[in-house]
Design an enzyme around this catalytic site. Structure first.
Site, PDB file in Angstrom:
ATOM      1  N   ARG A 196       7.388  -7.839   8.605  1.00 35.67           N
ATOM      2  CA  ARG A 196       7.096  -6.418   8.382  1.00 35.67           C
ATOM      3  C   ARG A 196       8.396  -5.618   8.498  1.00 35.67           C
ATOM      4  O   ARG A 196       8.647  -4.710   7.714  1.00 35.67           O
ATOM      5  CB  ARG A 196       6.073  -5.905   9.418  1.00 35.67           C
ATOM      6  CG  ARG A 196       4.680  -6.487   9.291  1.00 35.67           C
ATOM      7  CD  ARG A 196       3.962  -6.009   8.045  1.00 35.67           C
ATOM      8  NE  ARG A 196       3.895  -4.559   7.961  1.00 35.67           N
ATOM      9  CZ  ARG A 196       2.982  -3.799   8.576  1.00 35.67           C
ATOM     10  NH1 ARG A 196       2.039  -4.349   9.305  1.00 35.67           N
ATOM     11  NH2 ARG A 196       2.978  -2.480   8.431  1.00 35.67           N
ATOM     12  N   HIS A 223      -3.079  -1.868   2.022  1.00 32.18           N
ATOM     13  CA  HIS A 223      -2.057  -2.006   3.073  1.00 32.18           C
ATOM     14  C   HIS A 223      -0.851  -2.702   2.420  1.00 32.18           C
ATOM     15  O   HIS A 223      -0.578  -3.877   2.663  1.00 32.18           O
ATOM     16  CB  HIS A 223      -2.631  -2.832   4.228  1.00 32.18           C
ATOM     17  CG  HIS A 223      -1.846  -2.768   5.492  1.00 32.18           C
ATOM     18  ND1 HIS A 223      -0.677  -2.036   5.619  1.00 32.18           N
ATOM     19  CD2 HIS A 223      -2.046  -3.344   6.711  1.00 32.18           C
ATOM     20  CE1 HIS A 223      -0.218  -2.171   6.858  1.00 32.18           C
ATOM     21  NE2 HIS A 223      -1.027  -2.963   7.531  1.00 32.18           N
ATOM     22  N   CYS A 266      -2.894 -10.510   9.366  1.00 33.85           N
ATOM     23  CA  CYS A 266      -2.063  -9.316   9.531  1.00 33.85           C
ATOM     24  C   CYS A 266      -1.936  -8.888  10.985  1.00 33.85           C
ATOM     25  O   CYS A 266      -0.986  -8.216  11.342  1.00 33.85           O
ATOM     26  CB  CYS A 266      -2.620  -8.178   8.678  1.00 33.85           C
ATOM     27  SG  CYS A 266      -4.281  -7.655   9.155  1.00 33.85           S
ATOM     28  N   ASP A 300      -8.884 -11.464   8.185  1.00 35.38           N
ATOM     29  CA  ASP A 300      -8.638 -10.210   8.918  1.00 35.38           C
ATOM     30  C   ASP A 300      -9.923  -9.894   9.688  1.00 35.38           C
ATOM     31  O   ASP A 300     -10.976 -10.511   9.438  1.00 35.38           O
ATOM     32  CB  ASP A 300      -8.285  -9.092   7.916  1.00 35.38           C
ATOM     33  CG  ASP A 300      -7.865  -7.777   8.572  1.00 35.38           C
ATOM     34  OD1 ASP A 300      -7.584  -7.770   9.790  1.00 35.38           O
ATOM     35  OD2 ASP A 300      -7.829  -6.746   7.860  1.00 35.38           O
ATOM     36  N   GLN A 357       1.974  -4.583   4.405  1.00 28.58           N
ATOM     37  CA  GLN A 357       1.514  -5.842   4.968  1.00 28.58           C
ATOM     38  C   GLN A 357       1.632  -6.973   3.956  1.00 28.58           C
ATOM     39  O   GLN A 357       2.151  -8.050   4.241  1.00 28.58           O
ATOM     40  CB  GLN A 357       0.043  -5.696   5.413  1.00 28.58           C
ATOM     41  CG  GLN A 357      -0.508  -6.947   6.058  1.00 28.58           C
ATOM     42  CD  GLN A 357       0.203  -7.272   7.348  1.00 28.58           C
ATOM     43  OE1 GLN A 357       0.279  -6.429   8.233  1.00 28.58           O
ATOM     44  NE2 GLN A 357       0.746  -8.478   7.476  1.00 28.58           N
ATOM     45  N   ARG A 364      -0.100   6.558   7.810  1.00 30.56           N
ATOM     46  CA  ARG A 364      -1.273   5.692   8.011  1.00 30.56           C
ATOM     47  C   ARG A 364      -2.470   6.616   8.162  1.00 30.56           C
ATOM     48  O   ARG A 364      -2.526   7.428   9.092  1.00 30.56           O
ATOM     49  CB  ARG A 364      -1.091   4.819   9.260  1.00 30.56           C
ATOM     50  CG  ARG A 364      -2.375   4.133   9.674  1.00 30.56           C
ATOM     51  CD  ARG A 364      -2.184   3.052  10.696  1.00 30.56           C
ATOM     52  NE  ARG A 364      -1.597   1.867  10.097  1.00 30.56           N
ATOM     53  CZ  ARG A 364      -1.583   0.669  10.674  1.00 30.56           C
ATOM     54  NH1 ARG A 364      -2.127   0.512  11.868  1.00 30.56           N
ATOM     55  NH2 ARG A 364      -1.031  -0.365  10.066  1.00 30.56           N
TER      56      ARG A 364
HETATM   57  N1  NVA Z   1      -8.168  -4.152   8.071  1.00 26.31           N
HETATM   58  C1  NVA Z   1      -7.540  -3.729   9.309  1.00 26.31           C
HETATM   59  C2  NVA Z   1      -6.076  -3.990   9.248  1.00 26.31           C
HETATM   60  C3  NVA Z   1      -5.315  -3.607  10.492  1.00 26.31           C
HETATM   61  C4  NVA Z   1      -3.854  -3.826  10.384  1.00 26.31           C
HETATM   62  C5  NVA Z   1      -7.825  -2.264   9.540  1.00 26.31           C
HETATM   63  O1  NVA Z   1      -7.779  -1.486   8.590  1.00 26.31           O
HETATM   64  O2  NVA Z   1      -8.131  -1.894  10.664  1.00 26.31           O
HETATM   65  N1   CP Z   2      -0.832  -5.396  10.774  1.00 25.42           N
HETATM   66  C1   CP Z   2      -0.665  -4.112  11.135  1.00 25.42           C
HETATM   67  O1   CP Z   2      -0.544  -3.198  10.310  1.00 25.42           O
HETATM   68  O2   CP Z   2      -0.609  -3.940  12.481  1.00 25.42           O
HETATM   69  P1   CP Z   2      -0.675  -2.542  13.264  1.00 25.42           P
HETATM   70  O3   CP Z   2      -2.055  -2.001  13.073  1.00 25.42           O
HETATM   71  O4   CP Z   2      -0.385  -2.918  14.688  1.00 25.42           O
HETATM   72  O5   CP Z   2       0.346  -1.620  12.691  1.00 25.42           O
END
Ligand code: NVA
Ligand code: CP
Length: 304
Positions: A290, A130, A262, A222, A133, A103
């Protein structure tokens, strides 16, 4: 399937269906507490340059279910934080482990890691996509609706990483997509270019949530500021006023419309508390999936 899961743009419709079908089988096995047919003692290294609850826990639990082990690495406690190059990290980790999940911020980091790793690399979220997801979301929609083909999916909010993956994943799965994003917050150009090549299913981009929500079978949203954009929050709150998924928006959709988020959610911003709680079962099924869908990804990429 290719060696890596870097982005949904790289996957075919058949790859997506293979992952979903495998996830369904593994979920059924797990619910009956049957053992998965998977070689023991595999190791997944998980690199996190951003926060996570679902991704970290679901990948770690997945490795436990598969009879293997997961190792957590963050910038703070690895040499990545002190500037060790990605291409060296890739070559070192490939000597120890069977797959790498990352990540991070730039998609280029995932691409470089995959290029230099001899083991599979899985994107656990970048600023661009993502994919895990969206695979979980597709699984959840298919469970609830019994199909994907022909459904209308609506995105309301920021044209962010999740929106990018949604457009690609849903169009590749035979769904029609409408997205409502404020001007200046539309999905990435590469994603819009991909959508423009799709002829069998429709893609609509508007700045009016009411147009996008019309007759939708599933509405997604989101947060307005993703990880790394926290300092833009005040500006974004202004830009996204009117982009909340609430009862008024839901009234325009198909009466059996599902809601997907998500998580984590900022209730009262991108989604009303009322709509969130009314659709909480769908949203938490999505979070649960997930685990099953990532298990399928690891199963397919690490089995041999
Ligand atoms: N769009 C959000 C998704 C988190 C799971 C982010 O990138 O922070
Ligand atoms: N939806 C998602 O990826 O959650 P986290 O940021 O908690 O991993």
């Amino acid at each position: 399937m290719k060696k890596d899961l870097k982005k949904l743009l790289d996957l075919s419709k058949d790859d997506i269906l293979l992952i979903l079908n495998t996830a369904e089988k593994l979920k059924a096995e797990w619910k009956e507490r049957r053992k998965h047919d998977f070689p023991p003692n595999k190791t997944l290294v998980m690199i996190f340059e951003k926060n996570s609850t679902r991704t970290r826990v679901s990948f770690e639990v997945t490795m436990t279910h598969l009879g293997g082990h997961a190792i957590f690495l963050s910038n703070a406690d690895s040499q990545l934080g002190r500037g060790e190059p990605i291409k060296d990290t890739a070559r070192v980790l490939s000597r120890y482990c069977d797959a790498i999940m990352i990540r991070t911020f730039g998609q280029d980091v995932v691409e470089e890691l995959a290029e230099w790793s001899t083991v599979p690399v899985i994107n656990g979220l970048t600023d661009f996509e993502h994919p895990c997801q969206l695979l979980a979301d597709l699984m959840t929609i298919r469970e609830h609706k019994g199909k994907l083909e022909g459904l209308k999916v609506c995105w309301i909010g920021d044209g962010n990483n999740v929106a990018n993956s949604l457009i690609v994943g849903c169009l590749k799965s035979g769904m029609n997509v409408s997205a409502a994003c404020p001007d200046g917050y539309t999905p990435d150009k590469q994603i819009l270019d991909f959508a423009a090549t799709v002829t069998d299913y429709s893609f609509e981009l508007t700045n009016d949530p009411k147009i996008a929500a019309k007759d939708a079978d599933v509405i997604f949203t989101d947060v307005w500021a993703s990880m790394g954009q926290e300092e833009e929050m005040a500006k974004r709150q202004k830009a996204f006023a009117g982009y909340q998924v609430n009862e008024e928006i839901l009234a325009l959709a198909n009466p059996k419309c599902m809601i997907q988020h998500c998580l984590p959610a900022h209730k009262g911003e991108e989604i009303s508390e009322e709509v969130f709680e009314k659709h909480a079962d769908e949203i938490f099924d999505e979070a649960e999936n997930r685990l099953h869908v990532q298990k399928a990804v690891l199963y397919l990429l690490m089995k041999n």
